[in-house]
Enzyme design. Sequence first.
Site, PDB file in Angstrom:
ATOM      1  N   HIS A   1       0.802  -1.231   0.000  1.00 58.79           N
ATOM      2  CA  HIS A   1       0.000   0.000   0.000  1.00 58.79           C
ATOM      3  C   HIS A   1       0.832   1.278   0.000  1.00 58.79           C
ATOM      4  O   HIS A   1       0.274   2.366  -0.158  1.00 58.79           O
ATOM      5  CB  HIS A   1      -0.981   0.008   1.190  1.00 58.79           C
ATOM      6  CG  HIS A   1      -2.336   0.527   0.814  1.00 58.79           C
ATOM      7  ND1 HIS A   1      -3.480   0.254   1.553  1.00 58.79           N
ATOM      8  CD2 HIS A   1      -2.720   1.321  -0.212  1.00 58.79           C
ATOM      9  CE1 HIS A   1      -4.521   0.855   0.987  1.00 58.79           C
ATOM     10  NE2 HIS A   1      -4.086   1.503  -0.084  1.00 58.79           N
TER      11      HIS A   1
ATOM     12  N   ASP B   1     -10.096  -0.567   3.762  1.00 56.09           N
ATOM     13  CA  ASP B   1      -8.929  -1.176   4.401  1.00 56.09           C
ATOM     14  C   ASP B   1      -9.274  -1.606   5.826  1.00 56.09           C
ATOM     15  O   ASP B   1     -10.092  -0.951   6.486  1.00 56.09           O
ATOM     16  CB  ASP B   1      -7.803  -0.121   4.430  1.00 56.09           C
ATOM     17  CG  ASP B   1      -6.401  -0.687   4.550  1.00 56.09           C
ATOM     18  OD1 ASP B   1      -5.483  -0.110   3.922  1.00 56.09           O
ATOM     19  OD2 ASP B   1      -6.210  -1.705   5.264  1.00 56.09           O
TER      20      ASP B   1
ATOM     21  N   HIS C   1      -7.052  -1.319   7.950  1.00 56.76           N
ATOM     22  CA  HIS C   1      -6.136  -0.386   8.612  1.00 56.76           C
ATOM     23  C   HIS C   1      -6.323   1.016   8.052  1.00 56.76           C
ATOM     24  O   HIS C   1      -6.736   1.177   6.905  1.00 56.76           O
ATOM     25  CB  HIS C   1      -4.692  -0.832   8.371  1.00 56.76           C
ATOM     26  CG  HIS C   1      -4.441  -2.288   8.624  1.00 56.76           C
ATOM     27  ND1 HIS C   1      -4.533  -3.250   7.634  1.00 56.76           N
ATOM     28  CD2 HIS C   1      -4.118  -2.956   9.759  1.00 56.76           C
ATOM     29  CE1 HIS C   1      -4.257  -4.442   8.150  1.00 56.76           C
ATOM     30  NE2 HIS C   1      -4.001  -4.298   9.440  1.00 56.76           N
TER      31      HIS C   1
ATOM     32  N   ASP D   1      -3.717   3.199   7.793  1.00 57.61           N
ATOM     33  CA  ASP D   1      -2.485   3.531   7.047  1.00 57.61           C
ATOM     34  C   ASP D   1      -2.145   5.008   7.174  1.00 57.61           C
ATOM     35  O   ASP D   1      -1.686   5.635   6.221  1.00 57.61           O
ATOM     36  CB  ASP D   1      -2.633   3.124   5.570  1.00 57.61           C
ATOM     37  CG  ASP D   1      -2.778   1.623   5.415  1.00 57.61           C
ATOM     38  OD1 ASP D   1      -2.935   1.171   4.247  1.00 57.61           O
ATOM     39  OD2 ASP D   1      -2.736   0.901   6.420  1.00 57.61           O
TER      40      ASP D   1
ATOM     41  N   HIS E   1       4.028   1.025   4.331  1.00 56.86           N
ATOM     42  CA  HIS E   1       2.657   0.714   3.892  1.00 56.86           C
ATOM     43  C   HIS E   1       1.616   1.037   4.969  1.00 56.86           C
ATOM     44  O   HIS E   1       0.421   1.068   4.675  1.00 56.86           O
ATOM     45  CB  HIS E   1       2.516  -0.714   3.381  1.00 56.86           C
ATOM     46  CG  HIS E   1       2.505  -1.785   4.442  1.00 56.86           C
ATOM     47  ND1 HIS E   1       2.022  -3.041   4.181  1.00 56.86           N
ATOM     48  CD2 HIS E   1       2.930  -1.797   5.730  1.00 56.86           C
ATOM     49  CE1 HIS E   1       2.135  -3.794   5.270  1.00 56.86           C
ATOM     50  NE2 HIS E   1       2.689  -3.061   6.226  1.00 56.86           N
TER      51      HIS E   1
ATOM     52  N   ASP F   1      -7.546  -1.912  -0.361  1.00 55.36           N
ATOM     53  CA  ASP F   1      -6.604  -2.861   0.222  1.00 55.36           C
ATOM     54  C   ASP F   1      -7.351  -4.178   0.364  1.00 55.36           C
ATOM     55  O   ASP F   1      -8.403  -4.225   1.017  1.00 55.36           O
ATOM     56  CB  ASP F   1      -6.159  -2.349   1.593  1.00 55.36           C
ATOM     57  CG  ASP F   1      -5.090  -3.220   2.242  1.00 55.36           C
ATOM     58  OD1 ASP F   1      -4.243  -2.657   2.966  1.00 55.36           O
ATOM     59  OD2 ASP F   1      -5.096  -4.450   2.023  1.00 55.36           O
TER      60      ASP F   1
ATOM     61  N   ASP G   1      -6.956  -6.576   2.136  1.00 58.03           N
ATOM     62  CA  ASP G   1      -7.150  -7.031   3.512  1.00 58.03           C
ATOM     63  C   ASP G   1      -8.351  -6.384   4.194  1.00 58.03           C
ATOM     64  O   ASP G   1      -8.659  -6.690   5.357  1.00 58.03           O
ATOM     65  CB  ASP G   1      -5.876  -6.894   4.370  1.00 58.03           C
ATOM     66  CG  ASP G   1      -5.539  -5.460   4.767  1.00 58.03           C
ATOM     67  OD1 ASP G   1      -4.334  -5.185   4.954  1.00 58.03           O
ATOM     68  OD2 ASP G   1      -6.441  -4.599   4.922  1.00 58.03           O
TER      69      ASP G   1
ATOM     70  N   GLU H   1      -1.925  -5.111  -1.891  1.00 55.82           N
ATOM     71  CA  GLU H   1      -1.645  -6.047  -0.812  1.00 55.82           C
ATOM     72  C   GLU H   1      -2.034  -7.495  -1.105  1.00 55.82           C
ATOM     73  O   GLU H   1      -2.122  -8.304  -0.184  1.00 55.82           O
ATOM     74  CB  GLU H   1      -2.226  -5.563   0.527  1.00 55.82           C
ATOM     75  CG  GLU H   1      -1.646  -4.239   1.020  1.00 55.82           C
ATOM     76  CD  GLU H   1      -0.235  -4.340   1.627  1.00 55.82           C
ATOM     77  OE1 GLU H   1       0.251  -5.458   1.880  1.00 55.82           O
ATOM     78  OE2 GLU H   1       0.385  -3.270   1.853  1.00 55.82           O
TER      79      GLU H   1
HETATM   80  N1  1EE Z   1      -0.768  -0.482  11.388  1.00 56.58           N
HETATM   81  C1  1EE Z   1       0.269  -1.446  11.107  1.00 56.58           C
HETATM   82  C2  1EE Z   1      -0.175  -2.324   9.922  1.00 56.58           C
HETATM   83  C3  1EE Z   1      -0.172  -1.582   8.600  1.00 56.58           C
HETATM   84  C4  1EE Z   1      -0.855  -2.376   7.487  1.00 56.58           C
HETATM   85  C5  1EE Z   1      -0.662  -1.721   6.155  1.00 56.58           C
HETATM   86  B1  1EE Z   1      -1.762  -2.104   5.048  1.00 56.58           B
HETATM   87  O1  1EE Z   1      -1.466  -1.430   3.837  1.00 56.58           O
HETATM   88  O2  1EE Z   1      -1.823  -3.509   4.857  1.00 56.58           O
HETATM   89  O3  1EE Z   1      -3.051  -1.648   5.479  1.00 56.58           O
HETATM   90  C6  1EE Z   1       0.582  -2.298  12.345  1.00 56.58           C
HETATM   91  C7  1EE Z   1      -0.596  -3.045  12.820  1.00 56.58           C
HETATM   92  N2  1EE Z   1      -0.444  -3.675  14.131  1.00 56.58           N
HETATM   93  C8  1EE Z   1       0.776  -3.386  14.897  1.00 56.58           C
HETATM   94  C9  1EE Z   1       0.703  -4.058  16.282  1.00 56.58           C
HETATM   95  C10 1EE Z   1       0.437  -5.552  16.156  1.00 56.58           C
HETATM   96  O4  1EE Z   1       0.230  -6.167  17.415  1.00 56.58           O
HETATM   97  C11 1EE Z   1      -0.771  -5.794  15.259  1.00 56.58           C
HETATM   98  C12 1EE Z   1      -0.581  -5.120  13.938  1.00 56.58           C
HETATM   99  C13 1EE Z   1       1.557  -0.753  10.796  1.00 56.58           C
HETATM  100  O5  1EE Z   1       2.565  -1.458  10.659  1.00 56.58           O
HETATM  101  O6  1EE Z   1       1.540   0.485  10.707  1.00 56.58           O
HETATM  102 MN    MN Z   2      -3.538  -0.666   3.463  1.00 59.52          MN
HETATM  103 MN    MN Z   3      -4.613  -3.120   5.386  1.00 58.23          MN
END
Ligand code: 1EE
Ligand code: MN
Ligand code: MN
Length: 305
Positions: A95, A118, A120, A122, A135, A228, A230, A273
Site C-alpha cells: 500500500h 482497508d 487499517h 495507514d 505501507h 486494500d 485485507d 496487498e
Molecule cells: N498499522 C500497522 C499495519 C499496517 C498495514 C498496512 B496495510 O497497507 O496492509 O493496510 C501495524 C498493525 N499492528 C501493529 C501491532 C500488532 O500487534 C498488530 C498489527 C503498521 O505497521 O503500521
Molecule cells: Mn492498506
Molecule cells: Mn490493510
Amino acid sequence: RDVAIIGAPFKKGQRLAGVEQGPRVMREAGLIEKIRELGHNVEDRGDLNFEVFKDDPRNYVLNPKAVGAATKKVSAAVEQAVRDNKLTVTLGGDHSISIGTIHGHAQAEPNLCLLWIDAHADINTPLTTPSGNIHGTPLSFLVNQLKDTIPWTALSPFDWLKPCLNITDIAFVGLRDLDPGERYILQKFNITSFSIHEVDRYGIHEVIARSLDAVNPKGDRPIHMSFDIDSVDPAVTGATGTPVPGGLTFREGMFIAEHVYRTGLLSALDLVEVNPEVGSRQDKANTVMTAVEVLTACLGKKREG
Ligand SMILES: N[C@](CCCC[B-](O)(O)O)(CCN1CCC(O)CC1)C(=O)O
Ligand SMILES: [Mn+2]
Ligand SMILES: [Mn+2]
Ligand SMILES: [Mn+2]
C-alpha cells in the site's frame, strides 16, 4: 471509458516477500480480458521497474530510498494516465504505492476525494509507526494537516512529494485494526470513518452512501478509491500480509465497487496487498479471484446472473 492498467510490483513498504507478485497473478487470472469484455478500451501499460538500493538504512522508516524513488515513479505514471483521460487502475504491490497513485492523480485532478477501503487506516506518521513499514503510513505523507509530522529533511527521498489532500477529503471503510497514533489522528481531525462495527450496525449500502455524502456531497468530485484486499475477511482473502479477522464479506466488497462505479465519478483505483506467497494455495486462488471480481465491478460488471 478508456482504462489504463499500471503494474506496481513493489514490496519495500513492508517486510514480506511475495506482494510484488500481485500484478502478475492478477493478470494471469485474466483481469485485462475481463475488463475488455465489459466494453472498455483497455491499455495495459505494463509493470513499472523499481530501482534497487543496496544501502537503504532505516531512517524513522524502512527502505526510505526505495519507497521514495518508487512512489515518485508511480506518481508520474498515474499523472500521465489521468491526463490521457484514462480511468487509471494501479495494481500493487504493497500500500505504500498509494503515496504515488494519489499524488499523481491529484496533480491532474486536484479536486479529488478519496475512499480508503482497508482493515487499517495507514495513517501512522514516521514517528508513530510501530513497525517502520511505510505501507502503514502513506496517508501521513499526503495530508496537508499532517505535513508537520513528517521529518522531511531526514526523509530526503521524498523531497519531490507535496501534500495534496485535505483530511476532510478522506473516508475510511472497513477499519478494524488501528494503532494508538492512528486512533489519535482520526479523533483529533474527526475523520470520516466507518469501521466494521458500523458496517454491521448500518449495513454496507448506508456506509458507502454516507462515505460518499461526506467527501463528495455534490457528486462533482473525481473519486480515488484505494482498495486494500485485507479490507475483506481473511477467510476469503487470506493471501495478504497483514490479515485481520472479521472483515468485509465478498458481497460487501462487491457492493462497494458497484456503488462507486454507479457514481460515474471513479477516476483512479488502486488494488493492493495481494500476496500470493502468504497462506494456502486455496487462499491464493480466493484472494486473486476476489481482487479481480472487485476490480471488474469497479468498472461496471454487475452481479445479475
Ligand atoms: N498499522 C500497522 C499495519 C499496517 C498495514 C498496512 B496495510 O497497507 O496492509 O493496510 C501495524 C498493525 N499492528 C501493529 C501491532 C500488532 O500487534 C498488530 C498489527 C503498521 O505497521 O503500521
Ligand atoms: Mn492498506
Ligand atoms: Mn490493510
Ligand atoms: Mn471505454
